[in-house]
Design a protein around this motif. Structure first.
Motif, PDB file in Angstrom:
ATOM      1  N   ASP A 224       0.820  -1.203   0.000  1.00  0.00           N
ATOM      2  CA  ASP A 224       0.000   0.000   0.000  1.00  0.00           C
ATOM      3  C   ASP A 224       0.860   1.263   0.000  1.00  0.00           C
ATOM      4  O   ASP A 224       0.571   2.232  -0.704  1.00  0.00           O
ATOM      5  N   HIS A 232      -0.325  -4.869  -6.026  1.00  0.00           N
ATOM      6  CA  HIS A 232      -1.275  -5.283  -4.987  1.00  0.00           C
ATOM      7  C   HIS A 232      -1.118  -6.750  -4.628  1.00  0.00           C
ATOM      8  O   HIS A 232      -1.035  -7.609  -5.491  1.00  0.00           O
ATOM      9  N   ASN A 236      -4.192  -6.594   0.090  1.00  0.00           N
ATOM     10  CA  ASN A 236      -4.818  -5.381  -0.435  1.00  0.00           C
ATOM     11  C   ASN A 236      -6.193  -5.688  -1.013  1.00  0.00           C
ATOM     12  O   ASN A 236      -7.125  -4.900  -0.873  1.00  0.00           O
TER      13      ASN A 236
END
Lengths: 277, 253
Positions: A224, A232, A236
């Motif tokens: 993040d 990701h 996430n």
């Protein structure tokens, strides 16, 4: 009376644990077996639809990325941590306890703050680029933040003490007479390491690997803060399902899938390490 | 070989500490970008002193940390006593339960607690945060106190009982003073874990019950500023102060 006393002492702990650990985890399992209506109401009837969707090609990249990033950073942490643990346990002499405290200290400090520290270093207008430009090693600032390398760096950095400490514990308990015996029998340094030290330190390597791999797979903070949109990880995606798309049952199914795959990965890992012995 | 190993150790410690050192250093930097040193200032800290939401977050963090630590330590002490003093059926199952939260990824702890609270109809507030922190702290306090108790003998308790002390008296006058250092180390671990926790709190805090790490996170999302460096430095200082206090309180053995 004595038969009930342990349970009496355990009762407060068990009640809290039942309410705050077991019940919530069971809720996740239960919820993963349901689907939601368009207005986020959980529909009755058990189904495996969420699991089917979790294995959809759309979510596979994040899943495999998690294991790739966690695996790479665990490997790097062990690679950096092993010689360090070896040095502290067997060569550091009177500095041993100081070095040990210095190794533990980052463990106590905030993970978020340590990740942020890397953000300040890696950004285009950051210290590293500033230094490299000043030394005329580069002409243009390097793009380091928001890359997969930054995510792996962040994970390695944060879990390095986790990987190192168990190896230290294993090496610290090593009977030094074994090393003398190996030397007396004519083994050179490499042979002593290969046939005495390494096998005896293996439980530490396994423990250190697991201790850094588990939190790394489920992590979403590093990706993040240090990663870009293409970095990701499954954490996430789960976070997004909970706080963005509000599809909690699907988020639950992703969590379950992650835990099961993690368990499998660790079993394979422990088995290979055992075979290596 | 030893030379090479010391060089490696030196570099790894540099790797571990340089980012933190730079972070702290730049919280005193006059320039608002984290690139070049342009003079010492305390401005960023003064700015924080006027930031009311931030103070509230710090205060929430301390309150949550103290409450969760206290409850997790009491529960952990009792459970650890039961696990080390008595042989009983189901002991290994309970021990597995102690270690369970440590094996579950933090994000799943957070989402499971969120799901649980909401399905019970609880709104997220200060107490859901406290309860969640107890949930992940209690395993650590129990495990720490348990490891300290293992290997200590209970002859003093037996002597006290022989001399006619009630179980209650024995606990307060004999057992507790002896296991106090173990409880203290468990409590300290719990406090730092709670104070620094981001992931679980992220899912279980409601509006107005945000802790310092949540505040830091929301500021980090807007990018690097010396103000974030300054709060981060404060958060680091609190943790280090707890560690220092603990060192002072620890009996020399």
């Amino acid at each position: 009376m004595n038969r009930y006393r342990p349970w009496l002492l355990l009762a407060p702990f068990l009640i809290f644990d039942l309410l705050l650990v077991l019940a919530p985890l069971s809720t996740v399992v239960w919820q993963s077996l349901h689907i939601v209506s368009p207005d986020y109401e959980m529909l009755p009837g058990l189904t495996l639809a969420n699991y089917k969707r979790a294995l959809d090609p759309a979510y596979l990249p994040a899943l495999s990325r998690s294991f790739l990033y966690a695996g790479t950073s665990t490997f790097l942490a062990l690679l950096l941590g092993y010689p360090l643990a070896y040095f502290i346990a067997l060569k550091a002499g009177r500095y041993r306890s100081t070095l040990l405290v210095l190794l533990m200290l980052p463990f106590w400090t905030s993970y978020l703050v340590r990740t942020y520290a890397w953000m300040t270093l890696l950004q285009t207008e950051g210290v590293i680029n500033g230094l490299l430009l000043k030394l005329h090693l580069i002409e243009q600032p390097l793009h380091m933040l928001n890359t997969s390398g930054a995510v792996i760096l962040g994970l390695t950095y944060c879990f390095l003490p986790f990987a190192t400490l168990p190896i230290y514990v294993a090496l610290e308990g090593l009977d030094t007479r074994l090393l003398e015996a190996a030397e007396d029998l004519g083994a050179n340094a490499w042979q002593t390491f290969r046939s005495v030290i390494w096998p005896l330190s293996l439980p530490g390597v396994v423990a250190g690997g697991i201790l850094s791999f588990v939190p790394a797979v489920g992590d979403f903070v590093s990706a993040d803060i240090l990663g870009g949109p293409d970095d990701h990880m499954i954490g996430n995606v789960i976070q997004q399902q909970y706080l963005g798309s509000f599809n909690w049952p699907f988020g639950s199914a992703l969590s379950m899938l992650m835990i099961v795959l993690m368990g499998l990965a660790m079993m394979v890992y422990v088995k290979t390490e055992e075979r290596g012995e | 070989m030893k030379r090479l190993l010391s060089l490696h150790a030196f570099l790894v410690y540099g790797f571990l500490y340089a980012p933190i050192a730079v972070l702290v250093l730049f919280s005193f930097n006059r320039d608002s970008r984290n690139v070049r040193w342009s003079g010492f200032t305390l401005d960023w800290y003064f700015k924080l002193f006027n930031n009311v939401p931030l103070q509230r977050a710090l205060w929430t963090s301390l309150k949550v940390g103290l409450l969760a630590t206290f409850i997790a330590s009491v529960l952990g002490t009792l459970a650890a006593l039961a696990l080390t003093r008595y042989q009983f059926k189901g002991r290994s199952a309970v021990t597995a339960l102690v270690f369970l939260p440590m094996a579950v990824p933090e994000i799943v702890m957070g989402t499971s607690l969120l799901t649980f609270f909401v399905s019970l109809g609880f709104g997220l507030n200060f107490w859901t945060v406290v309860a969640s922190h107890i949930a992940f702290c209690v395993g650590y306090t129990t495990a720490t106190i348990r490891s300290r108790l293992q290997g200590t003998s209970f002859v003093y308790e037996e002597a006290a009982a022989d001399l006619g002390a009630t179980p209650w008296q024995t606990f307060w006058l004999v057992t507790l003073p002896r296991i106090w250092p173990g409880i203290l180390s468990g409590a300290m671990l719990a406090f730092t874990l709670s104070f620094d926790d981001f992931v679980v709190t992220f899912f279980t805090a409601g509006i107005g019950s945000g802790t310092l790490p949540l505040k830091i996170y929301s500021m980090v999302k807007f990018g690097v500023t010396p103000e974030v460096n300054a709060i981060s430095t404060i958060a680091l200082s609190v943790t280090l102060a707890v560690l220092f206090l603990y060192q002072k309180l620890q009996p020399k053995d």
